[in-house]
Design a protein around this motif. Structure first.
Motif, PDB file in Angstrom:
ATOM      1  N   SER A  46      26.865  27.554  30.293  1.00 40.89           N
ATOM      2  CA  SER A  46      27.557  28.804  30.633  1.00 40.89           C
ATOM      3  C   SER A  46      27.401  29.857  29.544  1.00 40.89           C
ATOM      4  N   ALA A  47      27.037  29.431  28.332  1.00 41.39           N
ATOM      5  CA  ALA A  47      26.834  30.382  27.234  1.00 41.39           C
ATOM      6  C   ALA A  47      25.825  29.789  26.256  1.00 41.39           C
ATOM      7  N   ARG A 132      32.040  18.359  22.990  1.00 42.41           N
ATOM      8  CA  ARG A 132      31.713  17.011  23.486  1.00 42.41           C
ATOM      9  C   ARG A 132      31.443  16.047  22.326  1.00 42.41           C
TER      10      ARG A 132
HETATM   11  O1  4BW Z   1      22.668  20.382  30.833  1.00 43.67           O
HETATM   12  C1  4BW Z   1      23.644  19.691  30.504  1.00 43.67           C
HETATM   13  N1  4BW Z   1      23.438  18.427  29.983  1.00 43.67           N
HETATM   14  C2  4BW Z   1      24.518  17.673  29.581  1.00 43.67           C
HETATM   15  N2  4BW Z   1      24.254  16.447  29.063  1.00 43.67           N
HETATM   16  N3  4BW Z   1      25.816  18.088  29.650  1.00 43.67           N
HETATM   17  C3  4BW Z   1      26.051  19.315  30.157  1.00 43.67           C
HETATM   18  C4  4BW Z   1      25.000  20.161  30.582  1.00 43.67           C
HETATM   19  N4  4BW Z   1      25.567  21.322  30.973  1.00 43.67           N
HETATM   20  C5  4BW Z   1      26.913  21.208  30.837  1.00 43.67           C
HETATM   21  N5  4BW Z   1      27.194  19.983  30.351  1.00 43.67           N
HETATM   22  C6  4BW Z   1      28.572  19.480  30.098  1.00 43.67           C
HETATM   23  C7  4BW Z   1      28.764  19.188  28.632  1.00 43.67           C
HETATM   24  O2  4BW Z   1      29.752  18.183  28.500  1.00 43.67           O
HETATM   25  O3  4BW Z   1      29.529  20.510  30.463  1.00 43.67           O
HETATM   26  C8  4BW Z   1      30.219  20.936  29.303  1.00 43.67           C
HETATM   27  C9  4BW Z   1      30.447  22.415  29.328  1.00 43.67           C
HETATM   28  O4  4BW Z   1      29.179  23.082  29.305  1.00 43.67           O
HETATM   29  P1  4BW Z   1      29.098  24.635  29.028  1.00 43.67           P
HETATM   30  O5  4BW Z   1      29.277  24.812  27.452  1.00 43.67           O
HETATM   31  O6  4BW Z   1      30.267  25.322  29.683  1.00 43.67           O
HETATM   32  O7  4BW Z   1      27.750  25.088  29.470  1.00 43.67           O
HETATM   33  C10 4BW Z   1      29.317  20.520  28.130  1.00 43.67           C
HETATM   34  O8  4BW Z   1      30.159  20.383  26.990  1.00 43.67           O
HETATM   35  P2  4BW Z   1      29.527  20.346  25.512  1.00 43.67           P
HETATM   36  O9  4BW Z   1      28.395  19.388  25.459  1.00 43.67           O
HETATM   37  O10 4BW Z   1      30.684  20.132  24.595  1.00 43.67           O
HETATM   38  O11 4BW Z   1      28.914  21.802  25.318  1.00 43.67           O
HETATM   39  C11 4BW Z   1      29.752  22.902  25.072  1.00 43.67           C
HETATM   40  C12 4BW Z   1      28.997  24.166  25.231  1.00 43.67           C
HETATM   41  O12 4BW Z   1      27.961  24.208  24.255  1.00 43.67           O
HETATM   42  C13 4BW Z   1      28.307  24.311  26.565  1.00 43.67           C
HETATM   43  C14 4BW Z   1      27.199  25.277  26.243  1.00 43.67           C
HETATM   44  O13 4BW Z   1      27.673  26.621  26.228  1.00 43.67           O
HETATM   45  C15 4BW Z   1      26.835  24.907  24.791  1.00 43.67           C
HETATM   46  N6  4BW Z   1      25.684  23.974  24.704  1.00 43.67           N
HETATM   47  C16 4BW Z   1      25.740  22.633  24.662  1.00 43.67           C
HETATM   48  N7  4BW Z   1      24.508  22.098  24.517  1.00 43.67           N
HETATM   49  C17 4BW Z   1      23.651  23.138  24.461  1.00 43.67           C
HETATM   50  C18 4BW Z   1      24.403  24.349  24.602  1.00 43.67           C
HETATM   51  N8  4BW Z   1      23.842  25.550  24.587  1.00 43.67           N
HETATM   52  C19 4BW Z   1      22.482  25.600  24.463  1.00 43.67           C
HETATM   53  N9  4BW Z   1      21.693  24.509  24.339  1.00 43.67           N
HETATM   54  C20 4BW Z   1      22.225  23.259  24.323  1.00 43.67           C
HETATM   55  N10 4BW Z   1      21.414  22.194  24.203  1.00 43.67           N
END
Ligand code: 4BW
Length: 154
Positions: A46-47, A132
């Motif tokens: 989302s960001a 996470r």
């Molecule tokens: O594509 C995804 N793969 C996985 N394994 N988990 C995902 C994915 N998309 C979302 N998630 C899950 C994660 O638990 O949903 C949560 C909220 O996602 P968000 O915010 O609202 O897109 C994810 O929680 P998180 O791993 O604690 O990640 C928090 C936020 O950090 C995400 C996103 O904005 C950013 N983020 C995480 N990994 C990233 C990233 N941004 C860019 N690149 C990455 N690899």
């Protein structure tokens, strides 16, 4: 009880927990909004962080930032996606961490943010710490402490 003091958590640094920059989706400030929206939709996040050409952290761009900026009175003005740049609509006042920061600082930083960017002394982007990762680490610690205290009672 979760103890940040006595257990391994206190020894952990942000460097050991963060997702390194090469695995993090990002955009550049000069990119048009339609490119940023494409990255956000394709990555599923989302960001994402906004960097400059030399990899310095400039801000964070989110889907809701973009939609707010293309919303007209009666319709989404999608033509704005091409006209506006990421740097015009991104959030600039964003918190950041250093790799040497400890677990507790990381934990506090993700209370109000789903992720926090990590930078070096030149403010170059080196990765992100996500909520996470922190929650996984706390959960692991609770189980380890639980197993250890059961052993101690025997
Ligand atoms: O594509 C995804 N793969 C996985 N394994 N988990 C995902 C994915 N998309 C979302 N998630 C899950 C994660 O638990 O949903 C949560 C909220 O996602 P968000 O915010 O609202 O897109 C994810 O929680 P998180 O791993 O604690 O990640 C928090 C936020 O950090 C995400 C996103 O904005 C950013 N983020 C995480 N990994 C990233 C990233 N941004 C860019 N690149 C990455 N690899």
């Amino acid at each position: 009880m979760v103890s940040v003091e006595g257990e391994d958590l206190a020894k952990l640094t942000v460097k050991e927990l963060m997702i390194s920059s090469e695995k993090v989706a990002h955009v550049q400030g000069g990119n048009p909004l339609d490119h940023a929206l494409l990255i956000l939709i394709k990555s599923g996040y989302s960001a994402v962080p906004v960097l400059d050409a030399t990899f310095r952290l400039k801000g964070i761009i989110s889907k809701s930032n973009i939609l707010d900026n293309v919303m007209g009175i009666e319709r989404f003005e999608m033509e704005k996606l091409n006209d506006k740049k990421v740097e015009e609509v991104m959030k600039v006042d964003v918190p950041y961490l250093k790799e040497s920061d400890n677990f507790l600082k990381g934990l506090k930083s993700v209370i109000d943010n789903p992720f926090v960017c990590v930078v070096d002394d030149e403010h170059s982007f080196t990765g992100i710490l996500t909520r996470r990762t922190i929650l996984k680490q706390v959960t692991k610690n609770i189980y380890t402490n639980g197993a250890n205290s059961s052993k101690n009672k025997q």
